[in-house]
Design a protein around this motif. Structure first.
Motif, PDB file in Angstrom:
ATOM      1  N   MET A  76       7.150   4.509  -2.105  1.00 43.98           N
ATOM      2  CA  MET A  76       7.270   3.318  -1.267  1.00 43.98           C
ATOM      3  C   MET A  76       8.705   2.803  -1.247  1.00 43.98           C
ATOM      4  SD  MET A  76       4.856   2.435   0.610  1.00 43.98           S
ATOM      5  CE  MET A  76       5.497   0.872   1.159  1.00 43.98           C
ATOM      6  N   ALA A  77       9.442   3.010  -2.333  1.00 44.02           N
ATOM      7  CA  ALA A  77      10.835   2.585  -2.368  1.00 44.02           C
ATOM      8  C   ALA A  77      11.642   3.318  -1.299  1.00 44.02           C
ATOM      9  CB  ALA A  77      11.431   2.819  -3.750  1.00 44.02           C
ATOM     10  N   THR A  78      11.355   4.610  -1.107  1.00 40.79           N
ATOM     11  CA  THR A  78      12.085   5.351  -0.086  1.00 40.79           C
ATOM     12  C   THR A  78      11.716   4.866   1.314  1.00 40.79           C
ATOM     13  OG1 THR A  78      10.441   7.120  -0.012  1.00 40.79           O
ATOM     14  CG2 THR A  78      12.256   7.389  -1.552  1.00 40.79           C
ATOM     15  N   LEU A  79      10.456   4.480   1.498  1.00 41.96           N
ATOM     16  CA  LEU A  79      10.054   3.948   2.801  1.00 41.96           C
ATOM     17  C   LEU A  79      10.682   2.587   3.056  1.00 41.96           C
ATOM     18  CD1 LEU A  79       6.314   5.034   2.860  1.00 41.96           C
ATOM     19  CD2 LEU A  79       8.176   5.920   4.258  1.00 41.96           C
ATOM     20  N   ILE A  80      10.757   1.759   2.025  1.00 40.20           N
ATOM     21  CA  ILE A  80      11.377   0.444   2.181  1.00 40.20           C
ATOM     22  C   ILE A  80      12.852   0.606   2.516  1.00 40.20           C
ATOM     23  CG2 ILE A  80      12.044  -1.649   0.917  1.00 40.20           C
ATOM     24  CD1 ILE A  80       9.276  -1.349  -0.531  1.00 40.20           C
ATOM     25  N   GLY A 130      11.949  -2.252  -4.653  1.00 40.88           N
ATOM     26  CA  GLY A 130      13.116  -2.596  -3.852  1.00 40.88           C
ATOM     27  C   GLY A 130      12.817  -3.470  -2.659  1.00 40.88           C
ATOM     28  N   VAL A 131      11.722  -4.206  -2.695  1.00 41.19           N
ATOM     29  CA  VAL A 131      11.414  -5.107  -1.587  1.00 41.19           C
ATOM     30  C   VAL A 131      12.410  -6.254  -1.551  1.00 41.19           C
ATOM     31  CG1 VAL A 131       9.696  -6.730  -0.684  1.00 41.19           C
ATOM     32  CG2 VAL A 131       8.972  -4.523  -1.560  1.00 41.19           C
ATOM     33  N   PHE A 132      12.740  -6.799  -2.703  1.00 39.32           N
ATOM     34  CA  PHE A 132      13.597  -7.980  -2.784  1.00 39.32           C
ATOM     35  C   PHE A 132      15.055  -7.647  -3.060  1.00 39.32           C
ATOM     36  CE2 PHE A 132       9.345  -9.419  -4.179  1.00 39.32           C
ATOM     37  CZ  PHE A 132       9.075 -10.237  -3.097  1.00 39.32           C
ATOM     38  N   TYR A 133      15.360  -6.386  -3.240  1.00 39.97           N
ATOM     39  CA  TYR A 133      16.720  -5.981  -3.537  1.00 39.97           C
ATOM     40  C   TYR A 133      16.909  -4.542  -3.057  1.00 39.97           C
ATOM     41  CZ  TYR A 133      14.105  -3.934  -7.351  1.00 39.97           C
ATOM     42  OH  TYR A 133      13.168  -3.246  -8.075  1.00 39.97           O
TER      43      TYR A 133
END
Length: 144
Positions: free
Chosen positions: A93-97, A72-75
Protein backbone atom coordinates in the motif's frame (compact mmCIF):
# COMPACT_ATOMS: atom_id res chain seq x y z
CA UNK A 1 -18.31 2.55 -2.42
CA UNK A 2 -16.79 4.48 0.50
CA UNK A 3 -13.55 4.77 -1.44
CA UNK A 4 -15.38 6.30 -4.41
CA UNK A 5 -16.90 9.02 -2.23
CA UNK A 6 -13.59 9.70 -0.47
CA UNK A 7 -11.76 9.81 -3.81
CA UNK A 8 -14.26 12.30 -5.24
CA UNK A 9 -13.82 14.46 -2.13
CA UNK A 10 -10.04 14.24 -2.51
CA UNK A 11 -10.24 15.36 -6.13
CA UNK A 12 -12.53 18.22 -5.08
CA UNK A 13 -10.08 19.38 -2.41
CA UNK A 14 -7.19 19.12 -4.85
CA UNK A 15 -9.09 21.26 -7.35
CA UNK A 16 -9.92 23.88 -4.68
CA UNK A 17 -6.25 23.97 -3.63
CA UNK A 18 -5.16 24.66 -7.20
CA UNK A 19 -4.18 21.21 -8.46
CA UNK A 20 -5.86 21.13 -11.85
CA UNK A 21 -6.14 17.90 -13.84
CA UNK A 22 -3.14 17.20 -16.03
CA UNK A 23 -2.30 14.58 -18.62
CA UNK A 24 -0.46 12.61 -15.94
CA UNK A 25 -3.82 12.06 -14.18
CA UNK A 26 -4.59 9.57 -16.96
CA UNK A 27 -2.38 7.16 -14.96
CA UNK A 28 -4.96 7.09 -12.16
CA UNK A 29 -6.99 4.20 -13.66
CA UNK A 30 -3.84 2.04 -13.68
CA UNK A 31 -3.08 2.87 -10.03
CA UNK A 32 -6.72 2.23 -9.12
CA UNK A 33 -6.66 -1.10 -10.96
CA UNK A 34 -3.53 -2.23 -9.10
CA UNK A 35 -5.11 -1.21 -5.80
CA UNK A 36 -8.24 -3.18 -6.68
CA UNK A 37 -6.15 -6.24 -7.54
CA UNK A 38 -4.28 -5.98 -4.25
CA UNK A 39 -7.50 -5.73 -2.24
CA UNK A 40 -9.00 -8.63 -4.20
CA UNK A 41 -5.93 -10.81 -3.61
CA UNK A 42 -5.88 -10.09 0.11
CA UNK A 43 -9.63 -10.70 0.33
CA UNK A 44 -9.29 -14.11 -1.37
CA UNK A 45 -6.50 -15.24 0.94
CA UNK A 46 -8.19 -14.04 4.12
CA UNK A 47 -11.58 -15.37 3.01
CA UNK A 48 -9.98 -18.79 2.61
CA UNK A 49 -8.37 -18.66 6.07
CA UNK A 50 -11.05 -17.00 8.20
CA UNK A 51 -13.29 -20.09 8.57
CA UNK A 52 -10.35 -21.92 10.14
CA UNK A 53 -9.25 -18.96 12.29
CA UNK A 54 -12.39 -17.03 13.35
CA UNK A 55 -10.40 -14.45 15.32
CA UNK A 56 -8.42 -13.57 12.21
CA UNK A 57 -11.12 -11.07 11.29
CA UNK A 58 -10.63 -9.10 14.52
CA UNK A 59 -6.86 -9.29 14.33
CA UNK A 60 -6.78 -8.12 10.71
CA UNK A 61 -8.69 -4.94 11.49
CA UNK A 62 -5.99 -3.98 14.01
CA UNK A 63 -3.12 -5.02 11.73
CA UNK A 64 -4.52 -3.07 8.78
CA UNK A 65 -5.05 0.01 10.97
CA UNK A 66 -1.41 -0.20 12.10
CA UNK A 67 -0.22 -0.65 8.51
CA UNK A 68 -2.26 2.41 7.54
CA UNK A 69 -0.17 4.60 9.83
CA UNK A 70 3.17 3.15 8.71
CA UNK A 71 2.38 3.22 5.00
CA UNK A 72 3.23 6.84 4.32
CA UNK A 73 -0.25 8.35 4.30
CA UNK A 74 0.79 11.28 6.48
CA UNK A 75 4.38 11.56 5.31
CA UNK A 76 6.45 10.84 2.21
CA UNK A 77 8.57 7.71 2.44
CA UNK A 78 11.53 9.76 1.25
CA UNK A 79 11.33 11.78 4.49
CA UNK A 80 12.05 8.62 6.52
CA UNK A 81 15.72 7.87 7.32
CA UNK A 82 17.23 5.83 4.52
CA UNK A 83 17.91 2.75 6.67
CA UNK A 84 14.15 2.34 7.30
CA UNK A 85 12.82 3.05 3.81
CA UNK A 86 13.29 -0.51 2.58
CA UNK A 87 11.10 -1.85 5.39
CA UNK A 88 8.37 0.68 4.60
CA UNK A 89 8.46 -0.18 0.91
CA UNK A 90 7.68 -3.81 1.76
CA UNK A 91 4.13 -2.63 2.41
CA UNK A 92 2.45 -2.71 -1.04
CA UNK A 93 0.00 0.00 0.00
CA UNK A 94 2.94 2.33 0.60
CA UNK A 95 3.93 1.99 -3.06
CA UNK A 96 0.36 2.73 -4.13
CA UNK A 97 0.20 5.78 -1.88
CA UNK A 98 3.46 7.00 -3.38
CA UNK A 99 1.98 6.50 -6.86
CA UNK A 100 -1.14 8.50 -5.95
CA UNK A 101 1.03 11.22 -4.41
CA UNK A 102 3.26 11.38 -7.50
CA UNK A 103 0.31 11.68 -9.89
CA UNK A 104 -2.02 13.95 -7.93
CA UNK A 105 0.41 16.21 -6.07
CA UNK A 106 3.68 15.90 -7.93
CA UNK A 107 2.40 15.93 -11.48
CA UNK A 108 4.67 12.98 -12.24
CA UNK A 109 4.04 9.55 -13.66
CA UNK A 110 4.05 6.73 -11.11
CA UNK A 111 7.12 4.52 -10.92
CA UNK A 112 6.18 1.83 -13.45
CA UNK A 113 8.47 -0.99 -12.18
CA UNK A 114 7.19 -0.55 -8.61
CA UNK A 115 3.58 -0.44 -9.79
CA UNK A 116 4.10 -3.54 -11.93
CA UNK A 117 5.74 -5.30 -8.99
CA UNK A 118 2.72 -4.53 -6.82
CA UNK A 119 0.44 -5.75 -9.61
CA UNK A 120 2.43 -8.99 -9.87
CA UNK A 121 2.22 -9.51 -6.11
CA UNK A 122 -1.52 -8.85 -6.28
CA UNK A 123 -2.05 -11.35 -9.10
CA UNK A 124 -0.04 -13.89 -7.13
CA UNK A 125 -2.25 -13.33 -4.07
CA UNK A 126 -5.35 -13.75 -6.23
CA UNK A 127 -4.02 -17.05 -7.61
CA UNK A 128 -3.05 -18.35 -4.15
CA UNK A 129 -6.34 -17.24 -2.59
CA UNK A 130 -8.42 -18.76 -5.37
CA UNK A 131 -6.45 -22.02 -5.13
CA UNK A 132 -6.97 -22.11 -1.37
CA UNK A 133 -10.70 -21.53 -1.70
CA UNK A 134 -10.92 -24.19 -4.40
CA UNK A 135 -8.86 -26.58 -2.27
CA UNK A 136 -10.99 -26.08 0.84
CA UNK A 137 -14.41 -25.93 -0.83
CA UNK A 138 -15.32 -29.40 0.47
CA UNK A 139 -14.10 -28.64 3.99
CA UNK A 140 -16.05 -25.40 4.56
CA UNK A 141 -19.54 -26.98 4.71
CA UNK A 142 -18.35 -29.52 7.31
CA UNK A 143 -17.14 -26.79 9.64
CA UNK A 144 -20.59 -25.41 10.50
Amino acid sequence: VKFAFAFILLLGFLFVLGHVPELVWSALPAVLAVEFLLILGLAFVFAALTPFLPDLDVMLSHVFRMLFFVSGVFYAIDSVPIEYRFALRLNPMATLIEAYRAVLLGGAWPDAPTLLGTAGLSLGLIAVGAAMIRNFDRVYPKMG
